[in-house]
Design an enzyme around this catalytic site. Sequence first.
Site, mmCIF file in Angstrom:
data_model
loop_
_atom_site.group_PDB
_atom_site.id
_atom_site.type_symbol
_atom_site.label_atom_id
_atom_site.label_comp_id
_atom_site.label_asym_id
_atom_site.label_seq_id
_atom_site.Cartn_x
_atom_site.Cartn_y
_atom_site.Cartn_z
ATOM 1 N N GLU A 43 17.547 -45.300 -21.496
ATOM 2 C CA GLU A 43 16.852 -46.473 -22.030
ATOM 3 C C GLU A 43 17.885 -47.358 -22.704
ATOM 4 O OE1 GLU A 43 12.449 -46.225 -23.250
ATOM 5 O OE2 GLU A 43 13.652 -45.792 -25.015
ATOM 6 N N TYR A 57 25.124 -49.365 -15.257
ATOM 7 C CA TYR A 57 24.028 -48.525 -14.777
ATOM 8 C C TYR A 57 23.599 -48.931 -13.367
ATOM 9 C CZ TYR A 57 23.644 -47.415 -19.792
ATOM 10 O OH TYR A 57 23.903 -47.025 -21.081
HETATM 11 C C1 COA Z 1 28.783 -49.807 -21.601
HETATM 12 C C2 COA Z 1 30.176 -49.153 -21.722
HETATM 13 C C3 COA Z 1 30.004 -47.660 -21.993
HETATM 14 C C4 COA Z 1 30.913 -49.356 -20.400
HETATM 15 O O1 COA Z 1 32.138 -48.626 -20.442
HETATM 16 P P1 COA Z 1 33.397 -49.008 -19.527
HETATM 17 O O2 COA Z 1 34.357 -47.868 -19.558
HETATM 18 O O3 COA Z 1 33.921 -50.338 -19.899
HETATM 19 O O4 COA Z 1 32.731 -49.120 -18.081
HETATM 20 P P2 COA Z 1 33.505 -49.026 -16.687
HETATM 21 O O5 COA Z 1 34.916 -49.517 -16.811
HETATM 22 O O6 COA Z 1 33.311 -47.661 -16.117
HETATM 23 O O7 COA Z 1 32.667 -50.075 -15.826
HETATM 24 C C5 COA Z 1 32.333 -49.796 -14.483
HETATM 25 C C6 COA Z 1 31.652 -51.025 -13.927
HETATM 26 O O8 COA Z 1 30.474 -51.332 -14.672
HETATM 27 C C7 COA Z 1 30.341 -52.758 -14.812
HETATM 28 N N1 COA Z 1 30.539 -53.141 -16.209
HETATM 29 C C8 COA Z 1 30.879 -52.333 -17.244
HETATM 30 N N2 COA Z 1 30.906 -53.058 -18.404
HETATM 31 C C9 COA Z 1 30.571 -54.325 -18.079
HETATM 32 C C10 COA Z 1 30.428 -55.527 -18.830
HETATM 33 N N3 COA Z 1 30.628 -55.564 -20.166
HETATM 34 N N4 COA Z 1 30.081 -56.645 -18.187
HETATM 35 C C11 COA Z 1 29.879 -56.635 -16.842
HETATM 36 N N5 COA Z 1 30.011 -55.522 -16.060
HETATM 37 C C12 COA Z 1 30.346 -54.386 -16.674
HETATM 38 C C13 COA Z 1 31.418 -53.355 -13.924
HETATM 39 O O9 COA Z 1 30.901 -53.472 -12.606
HETATM 40 C C14 COA Z 1 32.492 -52.281 -13.983
HETATM 41 O O10 COA Z 1 33.347 -52.301 -12.897
HETATM 42 P P3 COA Z 1 34.599 -53.344 -12.894
HETATM 43 O O11 COA Z 1 35.298 -53.233 -14.230
HETATM 44 O O12 COA Z 1 35.437 -52.856 -11.738
HETATM 45 O O13 COA Z 1 34.005 -54.704 -12.666
HETATM 46 C C15 COA Z 1 30.988 -49.833 -22.850
HETATM 47 O O14 COA Z 1 30.990 -51.226 -22.653
HETATM 48 C C16 COA Z 1 30.493 -49.539 -24.257
HETATM 49 O O15 COA Z 1 30.886 -48.551 -24.879
HETATM 50 N N6 COA Z 1 29.631 -50.435 -24.817
HETATM 51 C C17 COA Z 1 29.166 -50.296 -26.207
HETATM 52 C C18 COA Z 1 28.228 -49.130 -26.379
HETATM 53 C C19 COA Z 1 26.954 -49.342 -25.590
HETATM 54 O O16 COA Z 1 26.322 -50.386 -25.650
HETATM 55 N N7 COA Z 1 26.539 -48.294 -24.844
HETATM 56 C C20 COA Z 1 25.367 -48.342 -23.982
HETATM 57 C C21 COA Z 1 24.101 -48.120 -24.705
HETATM 58 S S1 COA Z 1 23.948 -46.477 -25.337
#
Ligand code: COA
Length: 159
Positions: free
Chosen positions: A115, A126
């Site tokens: 969620e 996701y």
């Molecule tokens: C969400 C989160 C975990 C993503 O982690 P991450 O290591 O940057 O993700 P990834 O590098 O594996 O991303 C894989 C793909 O997802 C998508 N993606 C990830 N973050 C994105 C962003 N901020 N905006 C757009 N696309 C995104 C992209 O398609 C990405 O591939 P690409 O970099 O080749 O374009 C990180 O941004 C985070 O910790 N956010 C704050 C905490 C949070 O809100 N957690 C979720 C709710 S519990």
Amino acid sequence: MSVSPALLDRIMAVMEAAFDPAYGEAWNRRQVADALSMPSTHALVVDGDGMLIAADERSDRAAGGFVLSRHVLDEEELLLIAVAPGCRRRGIGAILIGQLFSASRKRGVNRIYLEMRRGNPALFLYRKLGFEPIGERPNYYRMANGERIDAITFGLSIE
Ligand SMILES: CC(C)(COP(=O)(O)OP(=O)(O)OC[C@H]1O[C@@H](n2cnc3c(N)ncnc32)[C@H](O)[C@@H]1OP(=O)(O)O)[C@@H](O)C(=O)NCCC(=O)NCCS
């Protein structure tokens, strides 16, 4: 079951850096410790290269990200995922979820749920991994300033 202080330290280091306080999504140390004291709740922690760190590892390897989840019978709920700001967009979030799929399958899980608040860019991660929106809870989350935001529920079959 007690939780290793080293594991908690690593999770909390990422937790404190990763979440925007405006949304009130971060858990405190007590909430994480209490959750992980239950046998159905699990943590996976990786370093800045996406390599798994064992729960009892005593090295000074810093965490790059973590995922917390809970399983009930053949379903697993992704409770919280976070990657340290300096480690983002290097595939670590995708690695964490991939590791979660593997660990979940070993527990006999065939479906994952999560969620998120509407507007969280985690949506793109996701969706890229195949999660489909399956429901909404209007005004479910309350932000630090009192405003309400919808929750969106996603599901994915991992059979
Ligand atoms: C969400 C989160 C975990 C993503 O982690 P991450 O290591 O940057 O993700 P990834 O590098 O594996 O991303 C894989 C793909 O997802 C998508 N993606 C990830 N973050 C994105 C962003 N901020 N905006 C757009 N696309 C995104 C992209 O398609 C990405 O591939 P690409 O970099 O080749 O374009 C990180 O941004 C985070 O910790 N956010 C704050 C905490 C949070 O809100 N957690 C979720 C709710 S519990």
